[in-house]
Write a protein that holds these residues in place. Structure first.
Motif, short mmCIF file in Angstrom:
data_model
loop_
_atom_site.label_atom_id
_atom_site.label_comp_id
_atom_site.label_asym_id
_atom_site.label_seq_id
_atom_site.Cartn_x
_atom_site.Cartn_y
_atom_site.Cartn_z
N GLN A 75 0.94 -1.38 0.07
CA GLN A 75 0.06 -0.10 -0.11
C GLN A 75 0.86 1.44 -0.13
O GLN A 75 0.73 2.33 -0.87
N GLY A 76 1.91 1.13 0.71
CA GLY A 76 2.68 2.49 0.75
C GLY A 76 3.47 2.46 -0.55
O GLY A 76 3.69 3.73 -0.75
N ASP B 262 7.61 12.50 5.90
CA ASP B 262 7.55 11.15 6.48
C ASP B 262 6.60 10.46 5.25
O ASP B 262 5.54 9.98 5.75
N ILE B 263 7.12 10.35 4.38
CA ILE B 263 6.33 9.72 3.10
C ILE B 263 6.24 8.29 3.35
O ILE B 263 5.16 7.51 3.08
N VAL B 264 7.11 7.56 4.09
CA VAL B 264 6.85 6.18 4.35
C VAL B 264 6.14 6.03 5.18
O VAL B 264 4.86 5.14 5.43
N SER C 250 -0.15 -0.31 7.52
CA SER C 250 -0.10 -1.57 6.79
C SER C 250 1.42 -1.99 6.68
O SER C 250 1.75 -2.99 5.83
N LEU C 251 2.40 -1.23 7.22
CA LEU C 251 3.98 -1.66 7.06
C LEU C 251 4.20 -3.26 7.41
O LEU C 251 4.84 -4.02 6.67
N ALA C 252 3.57 -3.48 8.44
CA ALA C 252 3.65 -5.17 9.12
C ALA C 252 3.06 -6.10 8.00
O ALA C 252 3.56 -7.36 8.07
#
Length: 290
Positions: A247-248, A269-271, A278-280
């Motif tokens: 998603q990122g 902080d674009i990330v 949803s990073l994980a």
């Protein structure tokens, strides 16, 4: 009288927000409790987990105790439900995956990390529930809507299938989209600003056209556009459509098409913005243990 489906609820690394949404079923809750036998919740704090028809887990898998409960609930439940964004995608806590655990602990405790053996051990990475065990049903949202929880449980009880959304939030957002639909070289507005930097926000016009970053273009529909209709941009808590990962990455790609060349470098902080929830669950971290 036939036996009612038995239900057990458990808490991983979450904030109780999803369980509060469950209580927000309010007027419909007594009727629901007539249909199910609610055996275990974080409120009655039962330690033993018996076999049940439906197991519900809120929160991400972030500690060794979380991981143990996830496997135990999967073993004991015929149907396992991931309740809320943290359970589905890792949630905001998943952003700690950007740094090693030791660095995170030292930053929090200022080099005085507690070593009590009774404390749970942080896993190297925060993980979504589905990356640890097989999940049968997901209920998205931070927190999920009470009506979505009720709809899901009633569907499970009756054996009905649940609707899968595949379009992005922009399709159900009522805001007008004009200049964003026209190909152009520059950004849609004079610059990119945070909501708090603006004196006024047009409540009927697309946020992106006003220079406000909105994650609706990479977030699946289904929430009823509850943030954008209340004059706040989407932050992406419903995650991407089923089967879509990164998603990122997709957010960065999409915004890069809207910003002028090099404009994305000015986002602090674009990330964290694209992967807020949803990073994980990104494919890099989504290797299920069989």
């Amino acid at each position: 009288m036939p036996d009612k489906p038995t239900v057990a609820m458990g808490l991983l690394s979450g904030c109780f927000g999803c369980l509060t949404s469950f209580l927000n079923i309010a007027d419909d809750l007594p009727e629901l409790l007539e249909k199910i036998d609610l055996r275990r919740t974080p409120f009655n704090d039962l330690k033993e987990l018996e076999p049940v028809t439906v197991g519900i887990l809120e929160g991400a898998v972030a500690t060794d105790e979380n991981e143990k409960l996830a496997h135990e609930m999967r073993e004991k439940a015929d149907i396992l439900v991931a309740l809320g964004t943290c359970s589905c995608f890792g949630g905001i806590g998943g952003l700690r995956n950007l740094e090693p655990v030791a660095m995170v602990l030292n930053n929090v405790y200022d080099q005085k990390v507690p070593d009590d053996s009774d404390l749970p051990t942080l896993l190297p990475k925060v993980r979504s529930l589905e990356s640890v065990v097989k999940v049968d049903v997901t209920v998205r949202g931070c927190p999920p809507k009470a009506e979505d929880i009720l709809l899901t449980l009633n569907a499970i009880i009756s054996g009905e299938s649940l609707k899968e959304h595949s379009r992005n939030l922009c399709n159900e957002c009522p805001r007008s989209k004009e200049s964003i639909m026209i190909s152009q070289k520059g950004f849609l507005t004079e610059g990119v600003r945070a909501v708090m930097e603006l004196e006024t926000i047009d409540s009927e016009r697309c946020f992106l056209e006003q220079g406000i970053l909105c994650a609706g273009l990479v977030t699946v529909e289904g929430c009823g556009a509850r943030c954008t209709t209340n004059n706040m941009p989407c932050r992406g808590c419903y995650g991407p459509a089923s089967g879509v990962h990164g998603q990122g990455n997709k957010f960065v790609n999409a915004v890069s098409c809207l910003l002028p060349a090099g404009g994305i470098m000015f986002q602090e902080d674009i990330v964290g913005t694209g992967y807020r929830f949803s990073l994980a669950a990104d494919t890099h971290f989504n290797n299920r243990e069989e």
